[in-house]
Design a protein around this motif. Structure first.
Motif, short mmCIF file in Angstrom:
data_model
loop_
_atom_site.label_atom_id
_atom_site.label_comp_id
_atom_site.label_asym_id
_atom_site.label_seq_id
_atom_site.Cartn_x
_atom_site.Cartn_y
_atom_site.Cartn_z
N LEU A 1 0.86 -1.18 0.00
CA LEU A 1 0.00 0.00 0.00
C LEU A 1 0.90 1.23 0.00
N VAL A 2 0.77 2.04 -1.05
CA VAL A 2 1.53 3.29 -1.15
C VAL A 2 0.52 4.42 -1.19
N THR A 3 0.71 5.40 -0.31
CA THR A 3 -0.28 6.46 -0.20
C THR A 3 0.37 7.76 0.24
N GLN A 4 -0.37 8.83 0.12
CA GLN A 4 0.14 10.15 0.50
C GLN A 4 -0.15 10.43 1.97
N MET A 5 0.69 11.27 2.53
CA MET A 5 0.46 11.75 3.90
C MET A 5 -0.91 12.38 4.00
N GLY A 6 -1.56 12.14 5.13
CA GLY A 6 -2.87 12.74 5.36
C GLY A 6 -4.05 11.88 4.94
N ASN A 7 -3.77 10.87 4.10
CA ASN A 7 -4.86 9.99 3.66
C ASN A 7 -5.28 9.02 4.77
N ASP A 8 -6.44 8.40 4.55
CA ASP A 8 -6.94 7.36 5.44
C ASP A 8 -6.92 6.04 4.68
N LYS A 9 -6.42 4.98 5.35
CA LYS A 9 -6.35 3.68 4.67
C LYS A 9 -6.71 2.56 5.64
N SER A 10 -7.09 1.43 5.06
CA SER A 10 -7.42 0.26 5.87
C SER A 10 -6.67 -0.97 5.39
N ILE A 11 -6.35 -1.84 6.34
CA ILE A 11 -5.75 -3.14 6.04
C ILE A 11 -6.70 -4.19 6.64
N LYS A 12 -6.94 -5.24 5.86
CA LYS A 12 -7.88 -6.25 6.33
C LYS A 12 -7.14 -7.55 6.64
N CYS A 13 -7.67 -8.29 7.58
CA CYS A 13 -7.09 -9.58 7.96
C CYS A 13 -8.19 -10.59 8.23
N GLU A 14 -7.94 -11.80 7.75
CA GLU A 14 -8.88 -12.90 7.98
C GLU A 14 -8.10 -14.15 8.32
N GLN A 15 -8.60 -14.92 9.28
CA GLN A 15 -7.96 -16.20 9.58
C GLN A 15 -9.01 -17.31 9.52
N ASN A 16 -8.61 -18.43 8.94
CA ASN A 16 -9.51 -19.57 8.79
C ASN A 16 -9.10 -20.73 9.68
N LEU A 17 -8.40 -20.39 10.77
CA LEU A 17 -7.90 -21.42 11.68
C LEU A 17 -8.85 -21.71 12.84
N GLY A 18 -9.91 -20.92 12.94
CA GLY A 18 -10.84 -21.09 14.06
C GLY A 18 -10.31 -20.52 15.36
N HIS A 19 -9.29 -19.66 15.30
CA HIS A 19 -8.71 -19.07 16.51
C HIS A 19 -9.62 -18.00 17.09
N ASP A 20 -9.49 -17.81 18.40
CA ASP A 20 -10.32 -16.81 19.07
C ASP A 20 -9.65 -15.45 19.20
N THR A 21 -8.34 -15.43 19.11
CA THR A 21 -7.61 -14.20 19.38
C THR A 21 -6.81 -13.77 18.16
N MET A 22 -6.89 -12.47 17.85
CA MET A 22 -6.16 -11.92 16.69
C MET A 22 -5.40 -10.68 17.12
N TYR A 23 -4.35 -10.39 16.37
CA TYR A 23 -3.43 -9.31 16.75
C TYR A 23 -3.05 -8.48 15.53
N TRP A 24 -2.61 -7.25 15.83
CA TRP A 24 -1.85 -6.47 14.87
C TRP A 24 -0.49 -6.15 15.48
N TYR A 25 0.56 -6.44 14.70
CA TYR A 25 1.93 -6.09 15.06
C TYR A 25 2.46 -5.13 14.00
N LYS A 26 3.37 -4.26 14.44
CA LYS A 26 4.05 -3.35 13.51
C LYS A 26 5.53 -3.71 13.48
N GLN A 27 6.08 -3.86 12.27
CA GLN A 27 7.51 -4.11 12.11
C GLN A 27 8.14 -2.92 11.40
N ASP A 28 9.06 -2.25 12.09
CA ASP A 28 9.64 -1.05 11.53
C ASP A 28 10.83 -1.40 10.63
#
Lengths: 115, 113
Positions: free
Chosen positions: A11-38
């Protein structure tokens, strides 16, 4: 089939814009996370949801808003993007049986570049 | 907050050599997890350690959970080019939310054919 899938991968975008990232898991897990890697490859937890309920919310600007419509999905919306938001964002999930072990299954990552 | 100190930060080795990396912390961990991240991919679990003193192998990989529960090492024997990647130690702190894994800063491994 991919166990934890994220879109978009890039995803490449300009400063000031709004963007979304989607995630789906098909493992039947109850807990989901977002991590950031710099750019130095450090992995930092941002949010965690368990059965659609927010359980971990690290010190993250409130421009970042996670949303979990059901336990298989966790989306990340970012408002007013800044240069420092450029990073790879990883979605992950954890199996219910690993309450005390913390084993995570990661998606392939979404590389966000803010220009 | 808690910190996992992972070393070395990077390694450049020849194919066939053995590799050793470790993680230490001033805090006690319930579990030590070792992940590998291939370029352009997400981390994948290699080995999980659940008990102090536990020694576990997975093919050419061997990892140990330190007796004090504050450290762990990962060894790779007879390295091959596909071992290239970033290796992370991680785990939930004792007496904390078990779902909150802290990650070390990673060891970047380069294997020369």
């Amino acid at each position: 089939d991919t166990a934890v899938s994220q879109t978009p991968k890039y995803l490449v975008t300009q400063m000031g814009n709004d963007k979304s990232i989607k995630c789906e898991q098909n493992l039947g897990h109850d807990t989901m996370y977002w991590y950031k890697q710099d750019s130095k490859k450090f992995l930092k937890i941002m949010f965690s949801y368990n059965n659609k309920e927010l359980i971990i919310n690290e010190t993250v600007p409130n421009r970042f808003s996670p949303k979990s419509p059901d336990k298989a999905h966790l989306n990340l919306h970012i408002n007013s993007l800044e240069l420092g938001d450029s990073a790879v964002y990883f979605c992950a999930s954890r199996a219910s049986g690993t309450v005390n072990t913390g084993e995570l299954f990661f998606g392939e990552g979404s590389r966000l570049t803010v220009l | 907050g808690q910190q996992l100190n992972q070393s070395p930060q990077s390694m450049f080795i020849q194919e066939g050599e053995d590799v050793s990396m470790n993680c230490t912390s001033s805090s006690i961990f319930n579990t030590w997890l070792w992940y590998k991240q291939d370029p352009g991919e997400g981390p994948v679990l290699l080995i999980a350690l659940y008990k102090a003193g536990e020694l576990t192998s997975n093919g050419r990989l061997t990892a140990q959970f330190g007796i004090t529960r504050k450290d762990s090492f990962l060894n790779i024997s007879a390295s091959i080019p596909s071992d290239v990647g970033i290796y992370f130690c991680a785990g939930p702190l004792a007496n904390t939310n078990a779902g909150k894994s802290t990650f070390g800063d990673g060891t970047t491994l380069t294997v020369k054919p």
